[in-house]
Design a protein around this motif. Structure first.
Motif, short mmCIF file in Angstrom:
data_model
loop_
_atom_site.label_atom_id
_atom_site.label_comp_id
_atom_site.label_asym_id
_atom_site.label_seq_id
_atom_site.Cartn_x
_atom_site.Cartn_y
_atom_site.Cartn_z
N ARG A 261 0.35 -0.96 0.13
CA ARG A 261 0.00 0.23 -0.06
C ARG A 261 0.76 1.47 0.19
NH1 ARG A 261 -3.31 -1.42 4.30
NH2 ARG A 261 -5.21 -1.76 2.43
N ASP A 262 2.02 1.39 0.99
CA ASP A 262 2.83 2.71 0.58
C ASP A 262 3.70 2.42 0.01
OD1 ASP A 262 1.27 3.36 2.81
OD2 ASP A 262 2.22 2.52 4.65
N THR A 263 4.14 1.89 -0.74
CA THR A 263 4.92 1.42 -2.08
C THR A 263 5.14 2.99 -2.70
OG1 THR A 263 4.75 -0.67 -3.32
CG2 THR A 263 5.26 1.06 -4.33
N PRO A 264 6.04 3.75 -2.93
CA PRO A 264 6.62 5.24 -3.54
C PRO A 264 5.82 5.22 -4.95
CG PRO A 264 8.24 4.85 -2.29
CD PRO A 264 7.31 3.11 -1.40
N ARG A 265 5.54 6.48 -5.43
CA ARG A 265 5.10 6.59 -6.63
C ARG A 265 6.19 6.23 -7.29
NH1 ARG A 265 1.02 5.75 -7.93
NH2 ARG A 265 1.44 6.84 -10.16
N LEU B 62 1.01 -1.97 -8.27
CA LEU B 62 2.12 -1.56 -6.67
C LEU B 62 3.19 -1.81 -7.03
CD1 LEU B 62 -1.14 -1.78 -4.03
CD2 LEU B 62 0.30 0.70 -4.85
#
Length: 190
Positions: A151-155, A181
């Motif tokens: 969910r928090d994978t950097p763009r 993702l």
């Protein structure tokens, strides 16, 4: 003792089904991960054993990063299914989930390594299935674990692990959203 948070058996069985569908003529086909089917099979041989060892903690202080360009073992058709079963069995042990462990020279909480193992199975299972045109349907429960993990994978992605995030509509299937993702396009084709 720590109770296992999830079971790797279904993910391992899904990968096994795809592996058994690989023909010798598929080895040079490209995969969504940017390597050939043969190279991906060699990677599967490596990570299944490495994450099994992570569950048993037998390589604490001694594991090594994977060697790039590893050759595919000649017995891969027998080895991969056996290693997939051993991987799932090892992570079924409550002791596998306790404390820290080490895989590929990286030390982390065992529960985090189990998620990394699930990620390797599900995502590379999809890579392989997509490359050879095989069906692939990981369970929603595994995908939910991975969605929470990713969910928090950097763009911009995480170099060496995940490419830049691919935007996937919120109403798309969960597998597609998880793939996005990891930097994969669910519509990828060879």
């Amino acid at each position: 003792m720590t109770t296992p948070a999830f079971d790797l058996e279904t993910a391992a069985a899904e990968v096994e089904a795809v592996v058994t569908a690989v023909a010798d003529t598929d080895f040079d086909r490209p995969t969504p991960s940017g390597i050939s089917v043969g190279a991906l099979l060699a990677h599967i041989v490596g990570f299944t054993e490495a994450f099994r060892q992570g569950a048993t903690k037998e390589m604490l202080g001694r594991s090594q990063p994977p060697a790039p360009g590893a050759a595919l073992a000649p017995d891969w058709r027998d080895r991969i299914p056996a290693q997939l079963k051993a991987l799932a069995a090892a992570w079924r042990e409550p002791s596998a989930w306790a404390g820290d462990t080490e895989v590929g020279g990286v030390v982390a909480p065992a529960s985090q390594m189990a998620i990394f193992a699930l990620d390797e199975l599900v995502i590379h299972g999809w890579d392989l299935a997509r490359a050879i045109g095989a069906p692939y349907a990981p369970p929603a429960s595994d995908l939910a674990v991975l969605q929470g993990f990713l969910r928090d994978t950097p763009r911009e992605g995480i170099p060496g692990l995940f490419g830049p995030v691919v935007d996937i509509p919120a109403e798309a299937p969960l597998l597609d959203r998880v793939l996005g993702l990891t930097g994969r396009d669910p519509a990828w084709s060879a």
